[in-house]
Write a protein that holds these residues in place. Structure first.
Motif, PDB file in Angstrom:
ATOM      1  N   UNK A 370       0.739  -1.289  -0.058  1.00 12.01           N
ATOM      2  CA  UNK A 370      -0.003   0.056   0.096  1.00 12.01           C
ATOM      3  C   UNK A 370       1.063   1.305   0.112  1.00 12.01           C
ATOM      4  N   UNK A 371       2.194   1.228   0.457  1.00 12.02           N
ATOM      5  CA  UNK A 371       3.004   2.274   0.500  1.00 12.02           C
ATOM      6  C   UNK A 371       3.376   2.633  -0.919  1.00 12.02           C
ATOM      7  N   UNK A 372       3.424   1.494  -1.789  1.00 12.78           N
ATOM      8  CA  UNK A 372       3.622   1.566  -3.239  1.00 12.78           C
ATOM      9  C   UNK A 372       2.713   2.142  -3.920  1.00 12.78           C
ATOM     10  N   UNK A 373       1.379   1.823  -3.469  1.00 11.98           N
ATOM     11  CA  UNK A 373       0.379   2.516  -4.229  1.00 11.98           C
ATOM     12  C   UNK A 373       0.212   3.867  -3.825  1.00 11.98           C
ATOM     13  N   UNK A 374       0.505   4.435  -2.619  1.00  9.21           N
ATOM     14  CA  UNK A 374       0.555   5.723  -2.103  1.00  9.21           C
ATOM     15  C   UNK A 374       1.611   6.444  -2.875  1.00  9.21           C
ATOM     16  N   UNK A 375       2.689   5.846  -3.211  1.00  8.83           N
ATOM     17  CA  UNK A 375       3.793   6.680  -3.711  1.00  8.83           C
ATOM     18  C   UNK A 375       3.424   6.876  -5.507  1.00  8.83           C
ATOM     19  N   UNK A 376       2.421   5.930  -5.754  1.00  8.23           N
ATOM     20  CA  UNK A 376       2.047   5.878  -7.193  1.00  8.23           C
ATOM     21  C   UNK A 376       3.052   5.306  -8.098  1.00  8.23           C
ATOM     22  N   UNK A 377       3.663   4.415  -7.373  1.00  7.53           N
ATOM     23  CA  UNK A 377       4.572   3.420  -8.281  1.00  7.53           C
ATOM     24  C   UNK A 377       3.994   2.206  -8.610  1.00  7.53           C
ATOM     25  N   UNK A 378       2.703   1.841  -8.085  1.00  5.26           N
ATOM     26  CA  UNK A 378       1.947   0.665  -8.358  1.00  5.26           C
ATOM     27  C   UNK A 378       0.618   1.045  -8.323  1.00  5.26           C
ATOM     28  N   UNK A 379      -0.567   0.341  -9.034  1.00  6.07           N
ATOM     29  CA  UNK A 379      -1.853   0.605  -8.956  1.00  6.07           C
ATOM     30  C   UNK A 379      -2.381  -0.589  -8.182  1.00  6.07           C
ATOM     31  N   UNK A 380      -3.483  -0.120  -7.371  1.00  7.71           N
ATOM     32  CA  UNK A 380      -4.104  -1.091  -6.509  1.00  7.71           C
ATOM     33  C   UNK A 380      -4.988  -1.987  -7.417  1.00  7.71           C
ATOM     34  N   UNK A 381      -4.975  -3.387  -7.402  1.00  9.10           N
ATOM     35  CA  UNK A 381      -5.652  -4.327  -8.336  1.00  9.10           C
ATOM     36  C   UNK A 381      -7.263  -4.056  -7.936  1.00  9.10           C
ATOM     37  N   UNK A 382      -7.548  -3.584  -6.558  1.00 12.11           N
ATOM     38  CA  UNK A 382      -8.963  -3.304  -6.276  1.00 12.11           C
ATOM     39  C   UNK A 382      -9.436  -2.104  -6.805  1.00 12.11           C
ATOM     40  N   UNK A 383      -8.624  -1.103  -7.221  1.00 16.11           N
ATOM     41  CA  UNK A 383      -9.257   0.074  -7.910  1.00 16.11           C
ATOM     42  C   UNK A 383      -9.079   1.126  -7.035  1.00 16.11           C
ATOM     43  N   UNK A 384      -8.561   1.219  -5.805  1.00 15.72           N
ATOM     44  CA  UNK A 384      -8.532   2.388  -5.055  1.00 15.72           C
ATOM     45  C   UNK A 384      -7.471   3.437  -5.080  1.00 15.72           C
ATOM     46  N   UNK A 385      -7.520   4.443  -5.229  1.00 12.68           N
ATOM     47  CA  UNK A 385      -6.535   5.567  -5.549  1.00 12.68           C
ATOM     48  C   UNK A 385      -6.163   6.179  -4.018  1.00 12.68           C
ATOM     49  N   UNK A 386      -4.456   5.522  -3.750  1.00 13.64           N
ATOM     50  CA  UNK A 386      -4.071   5.905  -2.472  1.00 13.64           C
ATOM     51  C   UNK A 386      -3.454   7.157  -2.574  1.00 13.64           C
ATOM     52  N   UNK A 387      -2.923   7.834  -3.877  1.00 15.49           N
ATOM     53  CA  UNK A 387      -2.176   8.858  -3.783  1.00 15.49           C
ATOM     54  C   UNK A 387      -3.038   9.913  -3.247  1.00 15.49           C
ATOM     55  N   UNK A 388      -2.288  10.951  -2.802  1.00 16.18           N
ATOM     56  CA  UNK A 388      -3.023  12.080  -2.103  1.00 16.18           C
ATOM     57  C   UNK A 388      -2.876  11.946  -0.651  1.00 16.18           C
ATOM     58  N   UNK A 389      -2.834  10.769  -0.186  1.00 15.52           N
ATOM     59  CA  UNK A 389      -2.632  10.489   1.381  1.00 15.52           C
ATOM     60  C   UNK A 389      -1.435   9.795   1.768  1.00 15.52           C
ATOM     61  N   UNK A 390      -0.826  10.184   2.842  1.00 11.91           N
ATOM     62  CA  UNK A 390       0.544   9.567   3.027  1.00 11.91           C
ATOM     63  C   UNK A 390       0.374   8.229   3.519  1.00 11.91           C
ATOM     64  N   UNK A 391       1.413   7.231   3.070  1.00 12.41           N
ATOM     65  CA  UNK A 391       1.179   5.871   3.458  1.00 12.41           C
ATOM     66  C   UNK A 391       1.093   5.736   4.998  1.00 12.41           C
ATOM     67  N   UNK A 392       0.724   4.628   5.489  1.00 13.37           N
ATOM     68  CA  UNK A 392       0.782   4.443   7.002  1.00 13.37           C
ATOM     69  C   UNK A 392       2.053   4.116   7.520  1.00 13.37           C
ATOM     70  N   UNK A 393       2.179   4.935   8.643  1.00 15.32           N
ATOM     71  CA  UNK A 393       3.601   4.798   9.212  1.00 15.32           C
ATOM     72  C   UNK A 393       3.439   4.395  10.913  1.00 15.32           C
TER      73      UNK A 393
END
Length: 474
Positions: A370-393
């Motif tokens: 999910x951190x990769x999704x948030x960074x825009x390096x991968x696309x979520x296979x379920x279709x959620x857009x994680x960009x625009x919010x920081x990854x969980x830390x």
């Protein structure tokens, strides 16, 4: 309407009581947001009003809800700097969530009337509205969610009760409406109530408003109309046993989209505390007992109930971090969950795995992905857009949740005056319905529920029903 015990089945009688105990212009059954709004509207229109409630103290679904009401073009929305919202945009959002299956006329009516209803409650009855601008609920294209300052359904109901009391409207508690007395023309002439100690009273009326919610508390009706949620945990009021639907069935009333309902995929288990879906919108995730995500959490919290219940054991874990934990402190329900010990804290992934009993390797992989999704390096296979919010830390927080049925969305068919329709399309002369007693605007499927649709129709249609009922007082 509320109430925790099953009583005699609701009935229809063609016998008209010769000497009723009380007479009133408008009788309202149910003292939730819908019934109290209807009572205030009828009172303001000049009618004598009585509200009857089966519980000793009104509570019902309103007090169990978040208390958030979506509305466009209100004074509160404009004060928050939002000037580009209107009924047309709101109606489009409602239909988009319902995939075009919601009743078109009712959608247009609700979207058009809810803004004026909230402004009227503020101006005429002192309710204070705040627009929540720190997050968007799924499906809403504008910040339009209104709440009283306390941000709870319990506080919303308390303020409505205070307004009813200030208006001098009688609110009769421990009064369970059981029998509707209709004449041959289909006019409701009186209602018989069950009272404490086995007593019975009869109230004659010129108009009747059914504001007694839906049938989520009736397992037989749930199994009949929403088989996919049969056996699911019910997180509504036990008194929502379908009186309006059963009366309607007995008298030949139209009943629309009875399979429609609202679920929720984030009820703390076993604590029974609602965990706000705003956390998902701001970056939290859900994982199953295997430590893996299983859906697009931004699809909507109603249909997420089905997704969660489909997981092993019917449970999931909400995973969030310190940023979101701090954000969540603004929600009273979340603070209640903390106080109840539902929220587990972990300083890193190994302790998170230990705290939840989930596999460390799966959790680590899920969080890294999910951190990769948030960074825009991968696309979520379920279709959620994680960009625009920081990854969980770290530090991480987790809460075990299950899916639940909150309330039903189908009900009696009504026209634009909230008058109940017969199966043949004619109307009952003086019978009105609103809120959970009437068909809502979510369509026939659990996925059609847009955040706030329940209180939307409770207040918008409740005001219409009260005004319409009052017009029959002469």
């Amino acid at each position: 309407m509320s109430g925790a015990t099953m009583a005699a089945a609701p009935a229809i009688s063609r016998e008209i009581p010769a000497a009723p105990d009380i007479e009133t212009d408008v009788l309202v059954i149910g003292a939730g947001a819908c019934g109290l709004t209807a009572a205030l509207a009828a009172h303001d229109a000049g009618a004598e009003v009585v509200v009857v409630e089966r519980d000793a103290s009104p509570s019902g679904s309103t007090s169990m809800s978040s208390g958030f009401i979506p509305a466009p073009a209100t004074a509160a929305q404009r004060a928050a700097g939002i000037s580009d919202d209107d009924a047309g945009r709101f109606a489009a959002d409602i239909q988009a969530k319902a995939k075009g299956t919601a009743n078109e006329a009712l959608v247009a009516l609700a979207a058009r009337e809810i803004g004026p209803a909230l402004d009227w409650l503020a101006d005429a009855h002192g309710l204070e509205w705040q627009v929540l601008t720190d997050f968007l609920y799924p499906g809403h294209s504008r910040h339009r969610m209104h709440a009283v300052p306390e941000r709870t359904g319990e506080a919303l109901l308390a303020r409505l009760i205070a307004a009813v009391e200030a208006a001098g409207i009688p609110l009769v508690t421990e009064a369970h409406a059981q029998v509707l007395h209709l004449d041959e023309a289909g006019t409701v002439r009186a209602v018989t109530l069950a009272r404490p100690g086995g007593g019975r009273e009869t109230i004659a009326c010129k108009a009747l408003v059914l504001a007694c919610n839906g049938y989520g508390g009736n397992p037989e009706l749930v199994a009949r109309f929403i088989p996919g949620m049969a056996g699911a945990l019910y997180y509504g009021h036990a008194g929502n046993t379908g009186d309006a639907v059963l009366w309607g069935e007995a008298m030949g009333a139209a009943r629309w989209q009875l399979s429609g309902c609202q679920g929720h995929g984030s009820l703390a288990h076993p604590h029974g505390v609602l965990i706000s879906w705003a956390l998902m919108m701001e970056g939290a995730i859900q994982v199953n007992a295997e430590g893996r995500r299983f859906s697009n959490e931004h699809g909507g919290y109603s249909e997420q109930a089905v997704n969660v219940l489909a997981q092993p054991g019917g449970i999931a874990w909400n995973i969030l971090d310190g940023r979101l934990h701090a954000f969540a402190q603004g929600f009273p329900d979340y603070r209640d969950a903390v106080a109840a010990g539902a929220i587990r804290e972990a300083q890193d992934i190994p302790t998170l795995a230990a705290a939840t009993g989930l596999a460390e390797s799966a959790l680590r992989e899920t969080l890294e992905t999910t951190a990769e999704f948030a960074a825009g390096r991968k696309a979520d296979p379920f279709g959620r857009d994680f960009t625009g919010r920081p990854s969980l830390q770290a530090p991480f927080y987790a809460v075990k949740v299950t899916g639940a049925l909150f309330h039903t969305q189908g009900g009696l068919g009504i026209d634009e005056s909230a008058r109940v329709l017969a199966e043949d399309g004619s109307t009952f002369p003086n019978l009105f319905a609103a809120g959970g007693a009437a068909c809502g605007v979510s369509g026939p499927d659990i996925s059609g529920y847009l955040s706030g649709n329940g209180l939307l129709t409770a207040i918008a249609f409740g005001r219409i029903a009260g005004n319409s009922a009052a017009s029959l007082r002469h």
